[in-house]
Design a protein around this motif. Structure first.
Motif: not given
Length: 567
Positions: A120, A123, A125, A131, A136, A431
């Motif tokens: 997880p 990516w 954020l 993202v 993604k 996510t």
């Protein structure tokens, strides 16, 4: 020279022998899509694919003595050439097979899987939970390990009768010699022009020599794809998952931030799963199991509808659309909360497909007003842009395949020198951690793909499926209901205007739904979004219906390029 402008961006159904109109195109001399003349009937067989070229290739394989699986594999590779915007070697999918002689059904999962270095935290954020850099959806971190080549070759080796040369050579020749670009493909190329500039390998493959997107009526050739198919013909699965092609996949993806290893590709194997089975008004519905949510949610929707006299309702009347909207919202809420890869997380499949659970949900529907829907508790009842193709013959052998690279042209990364785009299936994970659909090494992302077979008293009745992301589920459900509840033919059911609703409490309807109906839906409390007359986003069903007189009716969706041919 043609004037060019830069803009900002299947069900295949096979039966035995047939001939094809050499001049068929899904568009007229002005480049406008033709919406009529897509269906066909035959006593021996039907071919209905999302691309004319794939129909012809599948039929030619059958003429040469191949069986339905041989034709399915040939058509699958051909679609990857002729419809690269929707599927191909860099993607994956599901195949549902019914063997007439034994009545056995087999489900082959060749969906993409997360690379071993996935997590997880891969990516980043932003403050809004989105993202960063769209990683993604595009670039190296968006791709899962592709499964199409492994899945199609497994089906050929296990159930086919012909050689790789027999079934793949036509696709390689198509890539080398080229085919006519349709308005659908040209539009997708133009819509992804910016991505083709950003990822040069993408542009090198899918732009003209002078750097422009292809126009409708142009001939598109892909010699790099032909080279890749030659390697698969020669070396089988290893020709893709090991050696030079695999090295290019890993190198190109990691150039754009990917986390791929050669081991990810070398270790890929398709998985054999038990199909989801339901029953709708006496018809047996066989469809895709987890990690697709499609089969279970299609069955759940039909189970809810079974508690209402749908056949007494006028198709696409306010009452009809309201009922489908409420059933969709209830089912999609459960999908969002519970569905994931059953190899990694428990999923209440029995509960979701339970008649008792559906009856209890149906009692929550108020036919006088629209309501917000939340997920309920199926545990107490425990005791998948894309293409689809379906294959069937008069003996009752049926194959239903849905496959994809996910978004239009996937993640925008083409394996350098090999002519195929990689998928962006990692976008189908959520996510963060702790969700049934959170990413994990080797895990399969949740899908909506719903290749489906319907039987009546154990005998073949219908085979169908559709692309359309989460709208696959609602689209397949609507077509099944129209055939069963309103005795429509396959083409009529496919042509009928469609709607979609999920957890957002907003009905999306094609504009062929009357203004009076839209107004009445608003009175019931629905927010209504009118899309277009023939909304491509509402799916592209290709299917075959076994009629009572022994005729086979093939239907092809005029929302895209499909055409059915029969004999």
């Amino acid at each position: 020279m043609k004037k060019r402008y830069l803009l900002g961006a299947v069900a295949v159904t096979f039966f035995s022998f047939s001939s094809l109109k050499a001049d068929f195109k899904p568009f007229d001399e002005n480049g406008n899509m033709i919406r009529t003349g897509r269906g066909a009937e035959g006593k021996v067989g039907i071919v209905s694919t999302s691309k004319y070229e794939a129909s012809k290739i599948g039929m030619d394989v059958l003429k040469k003595g191949g069986n339905a699986i041989d034709a399915a594999v040939a058509a699958g590779f051909a679609l990857g050439v002729a419809e690269p915007n929707s599927s191909g070697l860099g993607g994956g999918g599901f195949m549902l097979i019914r063997i007439a002689k034994t009545g056995e059904t087999v489900f082959i999962d060749f969906r993409e899987r997360a690379p071993k270095n996935s997590a997880p935290k891969m990516w980043v954020l932003d403050k809004d939970g989105k993202v960063v850099d769209n990683e993604k959806v595009e670039g190296g971190k968006a791709a899962g390990v592709p499964g199409e080549v492994a899945g199609l070759l497994y089906a050929l080796e296990k159930y086919g009768t012909m050689s790789r040369e027999d079934v793949i050579r036509p696709a390689a020749d198509l890539a080398k010699n080229g085919f006519v670009v349709t308005p659908t493909l040209s539009g997708d190329m133009k819509n992804k022009y910016d991505l083709m500039v950003k990822y040069p390998e993408f542009g090198k493959t899918f732009l003209t020599a002078d750097g422009f997107p292809y126009e409708t009526g142009d001939t598109f050739k892909n010699e790099d794809m032909a080279k890749t198919l030659d390697l698969i013909i020669k070396n089988g699965k290893d020709g893709f998952y090991k050696g030079e092609v695999a090295e290019s996949i890993v190198g190109t993806l990691n150039k754009y931030g990917g986390v791929f290893t050669m081991e990810d590709l070398a270790n890929y194997e398709p998985r054999i799963r038990k199909p989801v089975v339901g029953n709708y008004r006496g018809y047996e519905v066989i469809s895709s199991p987890a990690p697709s949510s499609g089969g279970a949610v299609v069955v759940q929707i039909l189970n809810i509808l079974e508690n209402f006299n749908v056949g007494d309702m006028e198709v696409n009347s306010p009452e009809y659309l309201h009922l489908f909207s409420e059933a969709f919202k209830l089912s999609y809420a459960d999908r969002a909360k519970y569905m994931g890869d059953t190899d990694y997380t428990p999923v209440p499949l029995k509960g979701l497909t339970s008649k008792k659970y559906a009856k209890d949900l149906s009692q929550k529907i108020d036919m006088s007003k629209s309501q917000e829907s939340i997920a309920h508790d199926p545990w107490q009842y425990e005791s998948d842009d894309t293409t689809h193709y379906s294959i069937a013959d008069k003996e009752g052998n049926m194959v239903s395949v849905t496959k994809t690279v996910n978004g239009i042209f996937g993640n925008g990364v083409v394996a350098d020198g090999y002519g195929f785009v990689l998928n962006n299936e990692m976008d189908d994970f959520v996510t963060g951690e702790g969700h049934p659909n959170s990413v994990a090494p080797g895990k399969t992302p949740l899908s909506s793909m719903s290749p489906t077979i319907v039987l009546k008293n154990g005998e073949p009745f219908m085979v169908l499926g559709s692309p359309g992301a989460t709208k696959i589920i609602s689209t397949v459900s609507q077509v099944i209901s129209k055939v069963v509840d309103h005795d429509m033919g396959m083409q009529e059911a496919i042509d009928a205007p469609r709607m979609f609703d999920n957890t957002s409490n907003k009905i999306n309807v094609e504009t062929r739904i009357t203004p009076e109906t839209v107004d009445k839906l608003k009175v019931l409390g629905h927010e209504v979004n009118e899309t277009s007359e023939w909304d491509r986003g509402m799916g592209s069903v290709q299917g075959v219906l076994y009629k009572k007189d022994g005729t086979l009716e093939g239907g092809a969706d005029p929302r895209r390029d499909g055409k059915a041919v029969g004999i």
